[in-house]
Design a protein around this motif. Structure first.
Motif, mmCIF file in Angstrom:
data_model
loop_
_atom_site.group_PDB
_atom_site.id
_atom_site.type_symbol
_atom_site.label_atom_id
_atom_site.label_comp_id
_atom_site.label_asym_id
_atom_site.label_seq_id
_atom_site.Cartn_x
_atom_site.Cartn_y
_atom_site.Cartn_z
ATOM 1 N N LEU A 248 80.937 -48.142 35.065
ATOM 2 C CA LEU A 248 79.974 -48.799 36.299
ATOM 3 C C LEU A 248 78.770 -48.391 37.375
ATOM 4 C CD1 LEU A 248 82.757 -50.346 35.376
ATOM 5 C CD2 LEU A 248 83.125 -50.933 37.638
ATOM 6 N N ALA A 249 78.273 -48.116 37.904
ATOM 7 C CA ALA A 249 77.410 -47.291 38.259
ATOM 8 C C ALA A 249 76.742 -48.191 39.791
ATOM 9 C CB ALA A 249 76.206 -46.465 37.248
ATOM 10 N N ARG A 250 76.048 -47.855 40.218
ATOM 11 C CA ARG A 250 74.958 -48.358 41.356
ATOM 12 C C ARG A 250 73.721 -48.961 41.002
ATOM 13 N NH1 ARG A 250 73.841 -43.295 45.144
ATOM 14 N NH2 ARG A 250 72.549 -42.549 43.816
ATOM 15 N N GLU A 251 73.279 -50.034 41.762
ATOM 16 C CA GLU A 251 72.188 -50.598 41.069
ATOM 17 C C GLU A 251 71.063 -49.626 41.733
ATOM 18 O OE1 GLU A 251 71.828 -54.995 39.016
ATOM 19 O OE2 GLU A 251 72.704 -55.240 41.079
ATOM 20 N N GLY A 252 71.343 -49.471 42.854
ATOM 21 C CA GLY A 252 69.581 -48.930 43.628
ATOM 22 C C GLY A 252 70.624 -47.194 43.926
ATOM 23 N N ARG A 253 68.986 -46.921 44.439
ATOM 24 C CA ARG A 253 69.640 -45.737 44.919
ATOM 25 C C ARG A 253 70.363 -45.821 46.270
ATOM 26 N NH1 ARG A 253 66.449 -41.811 42.359
ATOM 27 N NH2 ARG A 253 66.147 -40.231 44.363
ATOM 28 N N SER A 254 70.536 -46.356 46.687
ATOM 29 C CA SER A 254 71.189 -46.069 48.379
ATOM 30 C C SER A 254 72.478 -47.104 47.799
ATOM 31 C CB SER A 254 70.503 -47.117 49.308
ATOM 32 O OG SER A 254 70.382 -47.967 48.874
ATOM 33 N N GLY A 255 73.536 -46.166 48.662
ATOM 34 C CA GLY A 255 75.114 -46.780 49.399
ATOM 35 C C GLY A 255 75.965 -46.055 47.362
ATOM 36 N N GLY A 256 76.810 -46.634 47.448
ATOM 37 C CA GLY A 256 78.072 -45.655 46.413
ATOM 38 C C GLY A 256 78.784 -47.071 45.450
ATOM 39 N N ASP B 275 78.680 -42.108 42.557
ATOM 40 C CA ASP B 275 77.830 -42.905 42.173
ATOM 41 C C ASP B 275 77.662 -43.691 40.720
ATOM 42 O OD1 ASP B 275 76.168 -41.545 44.045
ATOM 43 O OD2 ASP B 275 75.249 -40.179 42.669
ATOM 44 N N ALA B 276 79.165 -43.458 39.997
ATOM 45 C CA ALA B 276 79.094 -44.465 38.829
ATOM 46 C C ALA B 276 80.601 -44.196 38.740
ATOM 47 C CB ALA B 276 78.012 -43.564 38.077
ATOM 48 N N VAL B 277 81.234 -44.620 37.850
ATOM 49 C CA VAL B 277 82.601 -44.288 37.415
ATOM 50 C C VAL B 277 82.588 -44.684 35.750
ATOM 51 C CG1 VAL B 277 84.800 -45.076 37.157
ATOM 52 C CG2 VAL B 277 83.506 -45.389 39.826
#
Length: 325
Positions: free
Chosen positions: A149-157, A175-177
């Motif tokens: 499970l990872a963030r789609e963009g570069r911002s947030g988490g 950033d991801a799990v």
């Protein structure tokens, strides 16, 4: 050694781009000596000789008694996923790079096929992760390496709650799990600082990538544990990857349940010890700490002897040259 059931039809799973024609010809030549039908999926028709039969993708896995994956680990994983509902032996031929799962290189394929026909092999069983989402349909449900499970963009988490056996265990903000099998523990999980699990262990690991808050270390869980990851309201949009393949997108409130499925695939092994040694060498190249003398132990004895003979020959040649001066 185990010969397993009689093989009447073998299926070819091809890397989508790499040239594998030489290996296909080796399989066809072996099929003439040991009458076996060679099948492939209709989508690969243009890349194969007319002698190879093709069947619709939906019927492919049910039509074969074994698979030969021609590619790298990604191709091997794809072949293994095809067999989850009906495990059959899968032989991997390495047309890729590192190749932790595949054991045979193209030049060894003819002798490997002869051993396969003679029943001179063992079966290495692999577990996989079975992932399911609530109202979200995942494109790929089975992962022999990992579910990420990872963030789609570069911002947030990514902000998700971890549930174990229906009990809230804690939360991640990262950033991801990564949820990984023992097989996949040497992949993204390892790169993220997670532990390497023994292939014989019935376990899975949950590792955060660049954790910012919440659980910051790997959690190791048993085969019977049921886990779920629920996306929190403060999370960035979450992309789900299964074995490196994009599988869906989750929004706040969505939930992914993940369980370990034992004996989901059968991998052909001709020498488990030699394959283990090769894997240790490959891991050493990825910074697994080994001393120089330990690395030497991983080199096959015949190669060590050949190198020693060559070194001795060079030394004798130098000594003879010095004596002639």
């Amino acid at each position: 050694m185990s010969s397993g059931p009689q093989v009447r039809a073998v299926g070819l799973v091809l890397h989508p781009a790499k040239p594998v024609g030489g290996s296909v010809e080796a399989v066809l030549a072996a099929s003439h000596r040991h009458p076996v039908r060679v099948l492939a999926r209709e989508g690969d028709r243009q890349r194969l000789p007319a002698e190879v039969e093709t069947v619709p993708d939906a019927r492919f896995a049910a039509s074969v008694d074994g698979l030969i994956a021609l590619g790298g680990d990604g191709t091997m994983l794809g072949a293994m996923r095809l067999t989850v509902e009906r495990p059959v032996p899968v032989l991997g031929v390495n047309h890729g790079n590192l190749g932790f799962l595949v054991e045979v290189i193209p030049g060894e394929l003819p002798s490997a096929l002869a051993r396969l026909a003679a029943g001179d092999f063992t079966i290495e069983r692999h577990a996989c992760l079975e992932a399911g989402a609530g109202r979200v349909e995942l494109a790929t449900r089975f992962g022999f390496n990992d579910v990420v499970l990872a963030r789609e963009g570069r911002s947030g988490g990514v902000s998700v709650d971890l549930w174990v056996n229906d009990v809230r265990y804690g939360y991640y903000r990262a950033d991801a799990v990564v949820v990984a099998t023992p097989t996949g523990s040497t992949a993204y999980n390892y790169a993220a600082g997670g532990p390497i699990l023994s292939p014989s262990s019935d376990a899975l690991v949950v590792t955060p990538v660049a954790p910012m808050a919440g659980i910051s270390r790997t959690v190791v869980l048993g085969a019977e544990d049921r886990i779920a990851l629920t996306v929190a309201t403060d999370s960035a949009p979450v992309a789900v990857d299964v074995d490196g393949t994009a599988s869906g997108t989750l929004e706040p409130g969505d939930r992914v349940a993940i369980a370990l499925r034992r004996r989901a695939a059968e991998v052909v092994r001709f020498s488990a010890s030699e394959h283990s040694s090769r894997s240790r060498i490959k891991l050493s190249l990825l910074d697994l700490p080994l001393r120089p003398d330990q690395l030497l132990e991983l080199i096959p004895p015949e190669l060590r002897q050949k190198a020693a003979d060559q070194a001795l020959g060079r030394a004798e040649g130098t000594a003879a040259g010095d004596a002639g001066r």
